[in-house]
Every structure is written in C-alpha cells, then in structure tokens.
Design a protein around this motif. Structure first.
Motif, PDB file in Angstrom:
ATOM      1  N   THR A 187      42.020  41.537  35.638  1.00 13.77           N
ATOM      2  CA  THR A 187      41.806  42.599  34.658  1.00 13.77           C
ATOM      3  C   THR A 187      41.949  42.040  33.256  1.00 13.77           C
ATOM      4  N   GLU A 199      43.490  47.412  30.013  1.00 15.73           N
ATOM      5  CA  GLU A 199      42.354  48.237  30.449  1.00 15.73           C
ATOM      6  C   GLU A 199      42.787  49.299  31.460  1.00 15.73           C
ATOM      7  N   SER A 200      43.261  48.887  32.647  1.00 19.10           N
ATOM      8  CA  SER A 200      43.534  49.875  33.697  1.00 19.10           C
ATOM      9  C   SER A 200      44.788  50.700  33.421  1.00 19.10           C
ATOM     10  N   GLU A 201      45.685  50.209  32.583  1.00 16.99           N
ATOM     11  CA  GLU A 201      46.892  50.962  32.247  1.00 16.99           C
ATOM     12  C   GLU A 201      46.921  51.374  30.771  1.00 16.99           C
ATOM     13  N   ARG A 226      42.960  52.036  38.774  1.00 17.95           N
ATOM     14  CA  ARG A 226      42.144  51.326  39.753  1.00 17.95           C
ATOM     15  C   ARG A 226      42.014  52.155  41.037  1.00 17.95           C
ATOM     16  N   MET A 274      41.520  52.821  29.902  1.00 15.69           N
ATOM     17  CA  MET A 274      40.925  53.731  30.892  1.00 15.69           C
ATOM     18  C   MET A 274      41.706  55.037  30.964  1.00 15.69           C
ATOM     19  N   SER A 278      48.484  45.057  30.487  1.00 14.94           N
ATOM     20  CA  SER A 278      47.307  45.358  31.299  1.00 14.94           C
ATOM     21  C   SER A 278      46.515  46.429  30.548  1.00 14.94           C
TER      22      SER A 278
END
Length: 294
Positions: free
Chosen positions: A49, A89-91, A266, A94, A87
């Motif tokens: 990621t 992007e995903s945390e 995710r 997004m 992190s």
C-alpha cells in the motif's frame, strides 16, 4: 486559438478540482528527536500500500463533502503504521473520501513519526525484530509529539469550525493501530479546546498508549477490532471499552471474529468490511451525524 483556449481552461479547472488542501499545524521543535531529510512517500511492497514516513512537521489534508450534502460533522483521521510510517491510503485517504460522500468533512492527519531513512516500513521491521529495546525507546520518545499533533489538529478544526461551516460540538477523532494510540493519547490529554466530541479507536495499539483510568464527562467512544488480530490487540480494545463502561461513560464496541490487523478500507469479503458503515449508524444513533433529509 479558441480550440486551444478551451482545453487549457478545462485543464486548469481539473487541476483546481484535484488540488490538495493542506494545513500545516503549529508544533514545538523537540529536543529529544531530530529528523534528517524530508518526508518520504512511496508504495511499500512490504505492506502492499501507499505509505508516508519520516514525518517531522504535522499537517492535515482536508476532504470536503459536496456543499449540498455537508452536515457539519467532522473527523480527524490518524492512519496507523507503528509510529514509523503512515498507511496513508487504506487508513487515511480512502476513509476520508467515504466520509466526505456521507457529508462529513474529513482531515487526514500526518503526525510526527520515528525518524527513518528512505523506507520506514523496512526500518520498523528491522528494529522491532533485531533490537526490541531500541524500538521501544524510539516509540516512547516520539509518541508525546504524535499526540501533541493530534491535540493541535482538534484545536485547529474547532478554531476554524465556523468559517468552514462545521459544528464545534461534532468534531471526532478516528485512529488506526498506532493512530489508535494517538487517538487515546488525545483523549487522555485533551483540554476543553482540544477534546474531541467522539472517539473511534480502530484496532488501537494499547501497548504504545496503555489504557488509563477515565475521568467523568469523556466523549462517546466506538471501539472497533477483530478477535483474530495477530498483534493481540483485541484484549486491549476490550480493556478500552471496559474503562469507559465501568466509568459509566458512553461506549460501544464492534469486535469482529475475523478481520486480522490493518484491514482499514481493504475489502476481505468479511463482515469487518462494513465497519465504517457501522460507525455511520452509530454516529446517527448518538446524534453526532445528521443523515440526509433531517
């Protein structure tokens, strides 16, 4: 000429739509921690990621909802990453985009991290595996500054709430893993100006920020984790919930049987995929979020 002007105007419009709105937060220069080089952003093949590391100056990126859907609620988001990386992007991004679609203004916080080289994820793995005492020392040295950045973020949002069309009594703080440790550090150290109105620690790293006794009048808290978290964070999440519950404070918990660690946004084909929808439902039930049409 007109054929050239129209594409140029469209390009400028597109750039303005996608331009980042970054807020630099005030902070004091630490005496115990120093960074070399600038902030690093890259795709980690270890975590699969996008990550950011070597953060020395706290900032927030703003994700605004469409004016027609904005409901006045805001959330500061603290991504995880072991205090060595984020992190992002995903945390972070997004999560912020999902919240913005629901009318919530989101602020993705880059809080100060352990100084690293080019690859903070690699440094994290090597130090935690080969020199645990040094790992603990570095974490202990930086986390007060990470928490200070979280407090500064809430304070900044509250100071500017009116000009942004936000409610001063609906500012939340959501953090993942190490960001969950920052979330609880904010909860334990807040002043009236910097205290969030609700807390969402997601698989919070309670080793880095141990559970503490809770005073009266703490904000509502929703705890999220998975029983099969390989880092053993389920027990700490239960302790967090119990600390609020035993102090007769407003608390809720979603403990999924499966989900692992670091699931963020995710998709895994598991019930834990819908955790953010459960947060939204909880926010409406607690009158922290106004749904459309209300």
């Amino acid at each position: 000429m007109k054929k050239l002007i129209i594409p140029l105007l469209w390009l400028l419009f597109s750039l303005s739509v996608h331009s980042q709105e970054i807020i630099t937060l005030p902070c004091e220069t630490p005496e115990e921690v120093s960074w070399e080089g600038g902030e690093k952003a890259f795709f980690s093949t270890i975590w699969n990621t996008e990550v950011v590391c070597n953060v020395s100056k706290p900032t927030m990126e703003v994700f605004r909802p469409d004016p027609g859907t904005a409901n006045g609620t805001s959330v500061v988001i603290a991504p995880g990453g072991g205090l060595y990386a984020l992190s992002i992007e995903s945390e972070g991004n997004m999560v912020a985009r999902w919240l913005a679609q629901k009318g919530i203004t989101a602020f993705v916080l880059k809080y100060r991290l352990v100084p690293t080289g080019e690859d903070g994820v690699k440094d994290l793995n090597e130090t935690s595996s080969n020199n645990l005492e040094e790992f603990k020392r570095l974490i202990s040295a930086v986390i007060p500054y990470s928490v200070a950045d979280g407090l500064a973020a809430v304070n900044y949002v509250r100071e500017h709430a009116k000009e942004w069309g936000l409610r001063e009594d609906r500012i939340g703080f959501m953090g993942f893993s190490a960001g969950g440790a920052v979330t609880m550090g904010v909860a334990y150290n807040a002043t009236p100006e910097s205290e969030p109105d609700f807390l969402v620690p997601v698989y919070a790293w309670t080793d880095a920020m141990p559970v503490q006794p809770v005073s009266a009048d703490k904000p509502p808290m929703l705890v999220i984790c998975a029983s099969d978290d390989p880092l053993g964070l389920a027990s700490g999440s239960i302790d967090l919930y119990n600390s609020w519950y035993n102090a007769k404070q407003n608390a809720a918990i979603h403990m999924y049987s499966k989900g692992g660690h670091g699931f963020g946004m995710r998709p895994q084909g598991l019930p834990s995929d819908s955790w953010i929808e459960r947060f939204y439902d909880w926010g409406i039930a607690e009158e922290l979020i106004t749904p459309p049409g209300k």
